[in-house]
Write an enzyme that holds these catalytic residues in place. Sequence first.
Site, PDB file in Angstrom:
ATOM      1  CG  HIS A   1      -1.786   1.193   1.362  1.00 12.85           C
ATOM      2  ND1 HIS A   1      -1.423   2.290   2.105  1.00 12.85           N
ATOM      3  CD2 HIS A   1      -2.990   1.485   0.830  1.00 12.85           C
ATOM      4  CE1 HIS A   1      -2.385   3.202   2.029  1.00 12.85           C
ATOM      5  NE2 HIS A   1      -3.349   2.734   1.255  1.00 12.85           N
TER       6      HIS A   1
ATOM      7  CB  CYS B   1      -2.456  -3.387 -14.751  1.00 14.91           C
ATOM      8  SG  CYS B   1      -3.221  -4.888 -14.144  1.00 14.91           S
TER       9      CYS B   1
HETATM   10  C1  PEP Z   1      -0.848  -7.250  -9.569  1.00 14.97           C
HETATM   11  O1  PEP Z   1      -1.013  -8.255  -8.868  1.00 14.97           O
HETATM   12  O2  PEP Z   1       0.149  -7.106 -10.306  1.00 14.97           O
HETATM   13  C2  PEP Z   1      -1.830  -6.174  -9.536  1.00 14.97           C
HETATM   14  C3  PEP Z   1      -1.743  -5.159 -10.383  1.00 14.97           C
HETATM   15  O3  PEP Z   1      -2.801  -6.244  -8.575  1.00 14.97           O
HETATM   16  P1  PEP Z   1      -2.564  -5.812  -7.052  1.00 14.97           P
HETATM   17  O4  PEP Z   1      -1.201  -5.187  -6.956  1.00 14.97           O
HETATM   18  O5  PEP Z   1      -3.642  -4.895  -6.683  1.00 14.97           O
HETATM   19  O6  PEP Z   1      -2.642  -7.150  -6.367  1.00 14.97           O
END
Ligand code: PEP
Length: 783
Positions: free
Chosen positions: A423, A735
């Site tokens: 976070h 992403c």
């Molecule tokens: C990921 O797992 O790469 C992602 C973009 O999702 P999060 O970081 O929210 O788990």
Amino acid sequence: MAVLWLEDVDADDVGTVGGKAASLGELIGAGLPVPPGFTVTAGTYRAFIEEAGIDEELFAAVDVDPEDSAALRAAEETAAELILETPLPDDVREEIVDRYRTMGDDGDEAFVAVRSSATAEDLPDSSFAGQQETFLNVREQDLIRRVKECWASLFTQRAIYYRQQRGFPHADVDIAVVVQRMVDAEKSGVMFTSHPSTGDPQITIEAAWGLGEAVVSGTVSPDNYVYDRERATVDEVTVADKKVEMVKDSETGETVTLEVDDERRNARVLSDEEIGELVELGKRVEDHYGTPQDVEWAIYDGEIYMLQSRPITTIQEEAESGGAADASDGAESTAGNGGTDDGATANSGSDRGLADDADVLVDGLGASPGVVSGTVRIVHKLDHLDQVQEGDVMVTEMTMPDMVPAMKRAAGIVTDEGGMTSHAAIISRELGVPAVVGTGNGTRILNDGQSVTLDGDKGTIRAGADDEAEPGEEFEPVEAARPETPVKPMTATEVKVNVSIPEAAERAAATGADGVGLLRIEHMVLSLGKTPEKYIAEHGARAYQDELIEGVRQVADEFYPRPVRVRTIDAPTDEFRELEGGDGEPTEHNPMLGWRGIRRSLDKPEPFRQELAAFARLYEMGYDNLEVMFPLVNDASDIEGIKRHMRESGIDPETHRWGVMIETPASALQIEELAAAGIDFASFGTNDLTQYTLAVDRNNEHVADRFDELHPAVLRLIGDTIETCRELGVDTSICGQAGSKPEMVEFLVEAGVSSISANIDAVRDVQHEVKRTEQRLLLDSVR
Ligand code: PEP
Ligand code: MG
């Protein structure tokens, strides 16, 4: 017996004297010169509350709703009042004071450190239990009060909160107190029992006049002595110009900084004989712990004392766990050197070099770039965040969604825990606030009010302000995100941006990105302070939808008509547990492997359906640029559930664009089945995909060096998935954090990815990298 000398206790006495006292006793038993002291046993505390008859009242007073902060505050006050105002029986008081009196020299009153030494072995993480009270420079007049204040520290708001939350009975926790003589050092310093970075058998000693705080805080350049353990010779002696020394004011016990007289200023601090004694001590300490140590030492009246010892290279857990009786933890608690407790640890804990990095207080992972100077503000979970002022460097165990307003004001952010995808890391990047995460010990080593310079590229926090550093500014302005050259490179592969907090939408859009590749809604939900279930129960489903709509709209408006991929919720149970209504969350050993993402949504469709209903309303409102994305999907059976809920919520999966995250090896290996089930796009969540492919916890700083998104196994899963998707007409994207890395960008463009979504600060570089790679591919094809 209310009190016991430290030399009379050992590891078997943890239950009666607590972890700190027991390990100090062990060190004395091993022949290490620890400053003398005694312990007020846990039984003394217990007898006190029981015989005075305040025990029942005390435990009843702290049995409060942990989520009610006013009740917590009141509970802490009542407990402190009960303990501090109930008189201690005379015989106990006398016993403590008599021991104390034997510790002074020639009838002088001794200055002592008074520290709590908790005995609750079964508390998994007693650092949260607040039993860490320490008072330095205490004399007789304050002694009894300080001991009682240590007892009362069992009932701080944090400690009450912690035990109430976990259902741990207050009556099961006891506390002992250590009273230890402070060393009024004439000379002091640090010693590395092996070379701090190479591990060569070489002992390095730094030494200065007066209290060790001057050395560890970097106020004075110390002498440096290098001793070769194999040849048993002093190889190098570097005598420094020691302009100042820190000494204890004999009246107040406060530490004061004085100029060093001419005679001693350029004189050698340690004689060969003293070096020899220190070397012997160093060897014994290293033998005792079995690993090279970073020792803090002091010399007083011809005697050497060991004030603290820590392993040099290992990343230490350092849990001040009461019962663990971790020996080095005990050594850490050894009576201070007149400085602050925390400051004394500044030189330890990592494999830093000696000279160049001498002013690096703490290091960790550079999570958000930039160099800033500011004043340290230590923030604990239950603290009031308004103490973080504009331009401060906020230092905390781990950030929480409710800290975002404070994070915006901060010039820089430092956390003990977390990796590059935590976070703190994600949000600080979006806010454009430099950050260092996963320091392990930032909250303990840095001091409130201290001036520091944080380097978010190198991952370091140095002492003092740096003229070159930016003065801390509030929340980096939109202008900073706007490309310097208005012309953005035209690329065939789309370059998008990730957004986790709606407040960052404007900065994100200013990058000129082709859309949002990932809009996380966790932040919007967690910042409501209640679990979705609780929020819906109290305010109704419509109000919950409204909250989501408001957050998503801020982003969709900024980008319209560019596409925005909004993802359904993916928070692990440990994050939900922090919220009001979180008591009902299951306790999971591995929340990362547990009930999160689409698994939870399909098992517990009520909040999930409200998310989908909110998206359906946004479509109705005309936001046809929204695309829904689902996290942590494994296989086609997940897709069947997803499509059913979409239809039932009024979103036609045939006419709207939607897709899934590829975050587990299973989903990558099952891509044909997922494509056949009807997805329009697949987006690599490399934060999770890396974690699950390599079995490396993404939030665990101890394995951060193994978290490699460019690992051939991860790349193979990605490359193969892209190839299959191209054959099947499914768009691909990334992403995860790795989409901001040039090597990953090059790999993806070569593999034929449809779009790349990067962090705000990386968009421009990614655009250029994409363009460069595309041009090279074109040239290669015609050559
Ligand atoms: C990921 O797992 O790469 C992602 C973009 O999702 P999060 O970081 O929210 O788990
Ligand atoms: Mg993920």
